[in-house]
Design a protein around this motif. Structure first.
Motif, short mmCIF file in Angstrom:
data_model
loop_
_atom_site.label_atom_id
_atom_site.label_comp_id
_atom_site.label_asym_id
_atom_site.label_seq_id
_atom_site.Cartn_x
_atom_site.Cartn_y
_atom_site.Cartn_z
N HIS A 165 -35.05 12.94 59.85
CA HIS A 165 -33.93 13.80 60.22
C HIS A 165 -32.67 13.40 60.98
N SER A 167 -31.45 13.46 63.95
CA SER A 167 -30.40 14.21 64.90
C SER A 167 -31.02 14.02 66.32
N TYR A 168 -29.93 13.60 67.18
CA TYR A 168 -30.30 13.03 68.83
C TYR A 168 -29.26 13.80 69.54
N VAL A 188 -24.01 18.34 65.12
CA VAL A 188 -24.58 19.49 64.80
C VAL A 188 -24.69 20.55 65.45
N ARG A 192 -25.84 17.86 69.99
CA ARG A 192 -26.67 16.90 69.25
C ARG A 192 -25.76 16.35 68.21
N GLN A 194 -26.24 13.92 64.23
CA GLN A 194 -27.03 13.36 63.36
C GLN A 194 -26.40 12.30 62.72
#
Length: 289
Positions: A165, A167-168, A188, A192, A194
């Motif tokens: 995915h 996403s961080y 996002v 976060r 991505q």
């Protein structure tokens, strides 16, 4: 006489049986100092299952058709803290010294046969393999001339799903230059970011146990391997097995990066320590079978 009970309700004999089982399945050995950590994770697994006691849960865990229980346990007990561009000096070494040496050994960028292959194992939630991709795209002058494959692998299915995915949160990307963040990440919401689809598609993810020799046979001909901060969790036997499996996954002359507190010289003599300007790396000897 019953043995003393502590932690999440496991007796000392229960803990010893569990520790032996988990070691045989993963190569990871927990010392008595990790008892509280292990008890809490086992308790969480039992609460998430349909079983009421350790005895019934552990009996099901050992059945060959209950791999779901084992995978959940592995996911609970493995540590996966990481962030982008961690121990970045090793990426400097890859770009400045290792990749030019690999290309030279394989005939040069215009004559290289097959892809140049890089492996991140364990890759955790993906920050390491995506960091490699970013550094190559932004800073390696041969990236448009050489076919590169980047692979990430981990024993934990949950972190692999997170890596896919990609996403961080802000902590994970705090070291990423703003220009790279704007270019390769998509906000996002909720702070976060991505990784964009182009970078995600450049990394192939696998689930594998580094100590599983049969499973590791599918990994072959890697020119560069990052295996950082995992061997410290193994005892001597498991570390040696992992080293041999990494050896088999690499091309002769390939380079292995370990964590800054790890030393292959204490584990196995099969790799050759090589001092580079940016630090120490280990090589599979050329001509070795």
């Amino acid at each position: 006489m019953t043995s003393a009970t502590t932690g999440a309700g496991l007796s000392e004999s229960d803990f010893e049986r569990f520790r032996e089982y988990f070691y045989k399945r993963t190569g990871i050995q927990f010392t008595a100092t990790k008892r509280y950590f292990v008890d809490k994770r086992i308790d969480a697994c039992i609460r998430h299952s349909t079983f009421d006691t350790f005895t019934s849960w552990f009996a099901a865990l050992r059945l060959s058709d209950r791999s779901d229980l084992l995978q959940e346990l592995i996911n609970q007990l493995t540590v996966n803290e990481t962030y982008f561009l961690r121990e970045d000096y090793q990426f400097d070494s890859m770009l400045k010294t290792v990749l030019p040496a690999v290309l030279d050994a394989r005939g040069g960028p215009n004559r290289i046969v097959g892809p140049l292959k890089i492996l991140s194992l364990p890759c955790s939630t993906g920050e390491e393999p995506y960091s490699i991709a970013l550094r190559l795209l932004e800073e390696w002058d041969q990236i448009d001339h050489v076919d590169v494959e980047i692979h990430g692998a981990d024993i934990d299915s949950e972190v692999l799903a997170k890596a896919a995915h990609a996403s961080y949160g802000e902590r994970s990307v705090q070291r990423v230059p703003k220009s790279w963040l704007d270019k390769y990440f998509v906000p996002v919401g909720s702070g976060r970011f991505q990784v964009d689809e182009g970078i995600r598609s450049a990394v192939t993810l696998h689930r594998v146990n580094i100590c599983d020799t049969a499973a590791m046979r599918s990994f072959r001909d890697f020119d560069v391997v990052f295996c950082r901060n995992v061997l410290i969790y193994f005892d001597e036997l498991s570390s040696r097995r992992a080293a041999e499996n990494l050896y088999g996954a690499m091309r002769p002359g390939g380079y292995l990066f370990l964590g800054h507190s790890e030393s292959m010289s204490r584990i196995s003599p099969i790799f050759t320590p090589t001092r580079l300007p940016e630090g120490l790396v280990y090589q599979r000897p050329t001509g070795a079978k």
